[in-house]
Design a protein around this motif. Structure first.
Motif, PDB file in Angstrom:
ATOM      1  N   THR A   1      -4.254  17.118  16.513  1.00 10.33           N
ATOM      2  CA  THR A   1      -4.787  17.342  15.170  1.00 10.33           C
ATOM      3  C   THR A   1      -5.792  16.248  14.850  1.00 10.33           C
ATOM      4  O   THR A   1      -5.531  15.071  15.108  1.00 10.33           O
TER       5      THR A   1
ATOM      6  N   ASP B   1      -4.836  -5.799  -1.235  1.00 12.56           N
ATOM      7  CA  ASP B   1      -4.917  -4.719  -0.257  1.00 12.56           C
ATOM      8  C   ASP B   1      -6.375  -4.292  -0.102  1.00 12.56           C
ATOM      9  O   ASP B   1      -7.196  -4.523  -0.990  1.00 12.56           O
ATOM     10  N   VAL B   2      -6.681  -3.712   1.040  1.00 13.44           N
ATOM     11  CA  VAL B   2      -8.048  -3.227   1.238  1.00 13.44           C
ATOM     12  C   VAL B   2      -8.020  -1.718   1.451  1.00 13.44           C
ATOM     13  O   VAL B   2      -7.027  -1.186   1.952  1.00 13.44           O
ATOM     14  N   PRO B   3      -9.087  -1.019   1.054  1.00 14.23           N
ATOM     15  CA  PRO B   3      -9.098   0.437   1.250  1.00 14.23           C
ATOM     16  C   PRO B   3      -8.991   0.789   2.727  1.00 14.23           C
ATOM     17  O   PRO B   3      -9.367  -0.017   3.592  1.00 14.23           O
ATOM     18  N   PRO B   4      -8.502   1.970   3.031  1.00 14.02           N
ATOM     19  CA  PRO B   4      -8.301   2.313   4.447  1.00 14.02           C
ATOM     20  C   PRO B   4      -9.587   2.339   5.277  1.00 14.02           C
ATOM     21  O   PRO B   4      -9.542   2.143   6.475  1.00 14.02           O
TER      22      PRO B   4
ATOM     23  N   ARG C   1      -4.314  -8.791   3.813  1.00 14.72           N
ATOM     24  CA  ARG C   1      -3.279  -8.706   2.773  1.00 14.72           C
ATOM     25  C   ARG C   1      -2.492 -10.003   2.692  1.00 14.72           C
ATOM     26  O   ARG C   1      -2.203 -10.509   1.608  1.00 14.72           O
TER      27      ARG C   1
END
Lengths: 759, 214
Positions: free
Chosen positions: A497, A714-717, A708
């Motif tokens: 997928t 946090d950082v965006p993906p 982190r």
């Protein structure tokens, strides 16, 4: 009564000093339970509170008792000072900082590019300073540029000495100012690491830029390391002489970080203290270890428990050592004999008390010839780093043949490009100029006649001939692929997928189709599934054009890191290779180039001494043969932590090699694929003037977990995605795997000019 | 617009849930990973990048696909008979009973009560300068719009198109986007409340905010 008051004031001071000493011991041991130091501190604080309630004689008796106990404990700590304790010393709030050095080592200073918190990055302090020496009762002062990290005295804005990218950019700006003014630079490294953010100019890319510029900075540079945290330290670390405090550490990664990796500790879980201690010992981070490994040049003696803010004898020593070190860097460029005499004298002086007077005054300005020598020495020094810490699996005969081959090819290419090509070019240039001059002259004479003729006998206009460019014959990559190489991944009969299926509605892909005909690319959204490095060797370059060299250079375990030998052997067996770097000659539609490839299967594509050496030699080969150099990064996880600072010094080493190659006219292109992080991106990859990313690749300084843990945010993906790297200006373009060969050929033709080599 | 707010409220009070059916996206063998009544979590993180609880694995052509929860709630009506069985696409496996919180109920009531102006196409939208100037001066409930008023500017391919409001006159009760945001086609942009219902709506919302438990 008056005397009593004075005595009381003294006792207050004494208690305060004792409290500081005990807190320092707690800092070093990392806990207050060791030898009941916590109770001792409680006793001191109790005495401070009830200062006026106790009889003076009792008070001083108690103070003496505590002092004896503290001195005894200090001696005990100093006797068995391990690497973990040294890390704690360096991180103690009582440790001296750059501002203390500026105050105590230099006569005067002016901070540049901001002051205090009103600064582009308060973690980096730049100052124009004067430092003086006394020679025969006469005072001589020198102008220097001081650049370093400031950990601060608890101020949050200092960020613990973690420089942001724009802080490193500021450092670079003032390095250039020093170069313009011709004054030496003193670097002071007090950083646990660089602040891992990708915003422009980018943590990794800025460090790489700094290294690239420092490689050829035309001024003497000396650095002093107190806390050398990997890439952050290198950003202001290239120098003619690297000094290190005896109670300092210089490491590839923080012991906690190494412990989290080694112990496979999950995010948010506490790392066991014993494991941290073990890793600190394994990483060989102390000054003695680094001196043995050759990653620093000299140790500056500190007090047994490390220098603190008020350690004035240490500052006196530091001032002397910085002056001497700068003298040495300057003298190296001057008369060889003078230097030798100086070095001899220096050796005699080692370990002795710091003298008040200097024997002679040495000016720090350099002539053009001396600058040339300075740069040569710097290059030579860095090229020697890490030598002897990798294996060369060759016997004498093959080594002899290799050396003869190198000599022969060097002679041939020097003759061809160094001697004949310039003459050929000069002759061609003269012919071109003469013919164009001649045609202008002739046109002036013949034009009136021709105009008159055309007027009398008008000619119908003819369409001009179409000239087709004789580009290379381009075949479909698919046809070649079926003929030659299909990824073994395609042998599985199943579907996969696409990760973007929920976003773009991609259908499931049949694996033989995906890894065969589709080159591992989702035909709907263009997501690139990772492919093994062999696929690129077979499909990117012309058939049978790949010829590997230096495959005899092998990784080893230079630090004797426990348990690493087994893992290394396993990787060698699994991949059939000696290191994570492959260097080879290849052709792309007839264009010959040298390629250095880092691949993921071997220790995650990390860089150690063997990889660094191979890269440097690839630069040499590309320079000798006057061919473009391609660094194709299949994947890299950074510097190999098991090689400690020997790995870290590969950053400046390889960057210096790239700079040398570029300055000699080479074309250096970097292509990132899959995941490229940390040290290599922050040095020899990020310094490239032309960098490209493959689709779906990730490029950055530190991974999301490290970000982190370091920044608490946090950082965006998609933080490290190639698209964002392009947006931030870190790369120049994103390439599709199916058109890799065409894009590479176009880039070589466009960026490389007619000769693919500038000079 | 003839909606009885009391009825609406009563309905949500008696059944403050939304049942989301979990259906198979395609054919395959299903392996359930949750139990009846189990509480599951939806995607988390600032960018909803952390996947929710694993619900089931569906395997087709040796491709085991892990399906995670898109909503938080409780698993209900699980069909244990299909565990390990081959199913067709669109087969209902279970439902996730999602408990609506105050804001979700308010949102739902507002979408039914307000007159919603949807985005005509995917583009960037800005509030018309007059409207945003009015909104800065007074609360948005006080900003009234009438049919024919220029309320929005749609920016697409460097072309700005003014969008006029066509509908019942009323107060601009809710703005569903931030100025300059890209909005998908059909997504709500503005919610307008007719003046006769304004006070009543405000009262109901206040009641929900103060009285609702969660």
């Amino acid at each position: 009564m008056r005397t009593d008051k004075v005595h009381m004031a003294d006792s207050g001071k004494l208690l305060s000093q004792l409290a500081d000493r005990i807190s320092y011991l707690i800092d070093i041991k990392g806990n207050s339970e060791w030898s009941n130091v916590g109770d001792l501190l409680g006793r001191v604080q109790g005495l401070r509170q009830s200062l006026f309630e106790i009889k003076e004689a009792d008070l001083f008796e108690e103070i003496d008792r505590i002092e004896d106990r503290v001195s005894f404990l200090e001696d005990r700590v100093a006797e068995k000072l391990g690497p973990a304790e040294i890390v704690n010393i360096v991180r103690s709030p009582q440790r001296f900082t750059l501002m203390d050095i500026l105050e105590n080592v230099y006569d005067s200073y002016t901070e540049l590019g901001g002051e205090g918190d009103c600064n582009i990055d308060p973690a980096i302090v730049v100052a124009r300073a004067t430092i003086s020496r006394r020679v025969k009762n006469k005072l001589y002062s020198h102008q220097v540029m001081v650049i370093g990290h400031e950990k601060g005295r608890g101020e949050e804005y200092r960020n613990g000495g973690c420089a942001r990218p724009w802080g490193n950019d500021k450092a670079l700006r003032y390095m250039r100012v020093a170069e313009t003014e011709g004054i030496p630079i003193h670097f002071y490294i007090f950083t646990p690491g660089s602040y891992p953010i990708e915003d422009y100019p980018g943590a990794a890319q800025q460090i790489a830029r700094n290294l690239y510029v420092m490689a050829k900075l035309k001024v003497p540079m000396v650095s002093f390391i107190s806390e050398g945290g990997s890439g952050g330290a290198e950003a202001i670390g290239v120098s003619g002489l690297r000094l290190m405090g005896s109670r300092s550490y210089y490491s590839v990664i923080s012991p906690e970080g190494a412990a989290a990796i080694e112990g496979k500790i999950r995010e948010g879980e506490k790392v066991p203290r014993e494991l941290v201690k073990h890793c600190a010992a394994q990483l060989k981070i102390t000054a003695e270890d680094n001196l043995k490994l050759g990653t620093v040049d000299r140790i500056i003696e500190e007090p047994p428990l490390g220098a603190r803010r008020d350690d004035f004898p240490f500052f006196h020593r530091l001032r002397y050592e910085m002056l001497r070190a700068t003298d040495e860097v300057v003298l190296k460029t001057k008369n060889f004999r003078a230097f030798r005499a100086y070095a001899l004298k220096r050796r005699e002086e080692e370990g002795k008390e710091v003298p008040e007077d200097f024997d002679l005054f040495i000016g720090w300005s350099l002539t053009d010839l001396e600058i040339e020598r300075l740069l040569e020495f710097r290059l030579k020094k860095y090229m020697e780093l890490g030598k002897g810490y990798f294996l060369e699996n060759r016997n004498i005969l093959t080594e002899g043949i290799r050396k003869t081959k190198i000599f022969a090819s060097k002679t041939y290419y020097d003759l061809r490009y160094g001697l004949l090509r310039p003459h050929h070019r000069n002759v061609q240039k003269v012919i071109e100029e003469v013919s164009s001059e001649g045609s202008v002259f002739l046109r002036k004479v013949t034009e009136p006649v021709r105009a008159a003729y055309d007027f009398v006998f008008p000619q119908p206009e003819r369409p001009g001939k179409i000239v087709r460019s004789e580009g290379p014959e381009r075949k479909s990559i698919f046809a070649e692929e079926w003929e030659s190489y299909v990824s073994p991944l395609a042998n599985e009969d199943c579907t996969v997928t696409c990760p973007n299926a929920s976003k773009y509605g991609c259908l499931d892909l049949w694996v033989p189709d995906l890894y065969g005909e589709f080159c591992g690319v989702c035909p709907n959204c263009g997501h690139h599934f990772p492919l093994e490095y062999q696929w690129y060797l077979e499909n990117l370059f012309d058939k049978n054009s790949v010829h590997e060299f230096n495959d005899h250079i092998a990784s080893c375990n230079p630090l004797g890191f426990q348990g690493y030998n087994v893992r290394l052997k396993k990787d060698i067996k699994r991949t059939g290779r000696n290191s994570s770097m492959i260097t080879f000659d290849a052709e792309v539609w007839g264009l010959r180039l040298v390629v250095a490839m880092l691949f993921s299967n071997f220790r995650g594509g990390t860089v150690g001494t063997a990889e660094g050496e191979k890269f440097v030699r690839a630069c040499d080969v590309a320079g000798t043969t006057r061919r473009p150099l391609l660094a194709y990064i299949h994947s890299t996880g950074g510097i190999r932590i098991h090689e400690g600072t020997l790995g870290v010094v590969q950053m400046p080493k390889c960057t210096l090699a790239v700079r040398e190659y570029n300055d000699n006219g080479g074309l250096y292109i970097v292509v990132y694929d899959n995941n490229s992080y940390a040290g290599p991106v922050a040095s020899f990859l990020g310094c490239s003037l032309y960098q490209f990313g493959m689709r779906s690749s990730r490029i950055g300084f530190a991974g999301p977990r490290v970000i982190r843990e370091t920044t608490g945010q946090d950082v965006p993906p998609d933080y490290h995605s190639a698209k964002n790297a392009l947006r931030r200006g870190h790369i120049q373009g994103i390439w599709d795997r199916r058109e890799f060969k065409k894009n590479l050929h176009d880039a070589l033709m466009t960026l490389g000019g007619p000769n693919l080599y500038y000079k | 617009m003839d909606i009885n707010l009391n009825d609406l409220l009563r309905r949500y009070r008696s059944h403050p849930f939304e049942d989301y059916p979990v259906e198979t996206p395609h054919t395959g063998v299903v392996f359930l990973k949750v139990k009846e009544g189990q509480t599951v979590k939806g995607p988390g993180g600032e960018w909803l990048h952390r996947p929710g609880t694993l619900l089931y694995v569906i395997e087709r052509e040796r491709n085991a696909k892990r399906i995670t929860a898109l909503w938080s709630g409780q698993v209900s009506g699980i069909r244990l008979d299909i565990e390990g069985q081959f199913v067709e696409a669109g087969e209902l496996l279970f439902s996730i009973r999602h408990q609506l919180d105050k804001e979700e109920i308010i949102d739902r009531i507002l979408t039914q009560v307000l007159y919603i102006l949807p985005a005509p196409q995917r583009a960037r939208y800005f509030l018309a300068p007059e409207i945003s100037a009015k909104m800065e001066k007074q609360p948005k409930e006080g900003v009234s719009v009438e049919s024919g008023d220029e309320v929005l500017i749609m920016s697409l391919m460097k072309r700005d198109t003014v969008i006029s409001y066509e509908g019942v006159p009323g107060a601009l009760y809710k703005v569903y986007f931030k100025s300059g945001d890209t909005v998908e086609q059909g997504s709500p942009l503005l919610g307008i409340c007719p003046p006769d219902k304004l006070q009543y709506v405000q009262k109901v919302i206040r009641r929900i905010r103060t009285e609702w438990e969660k």
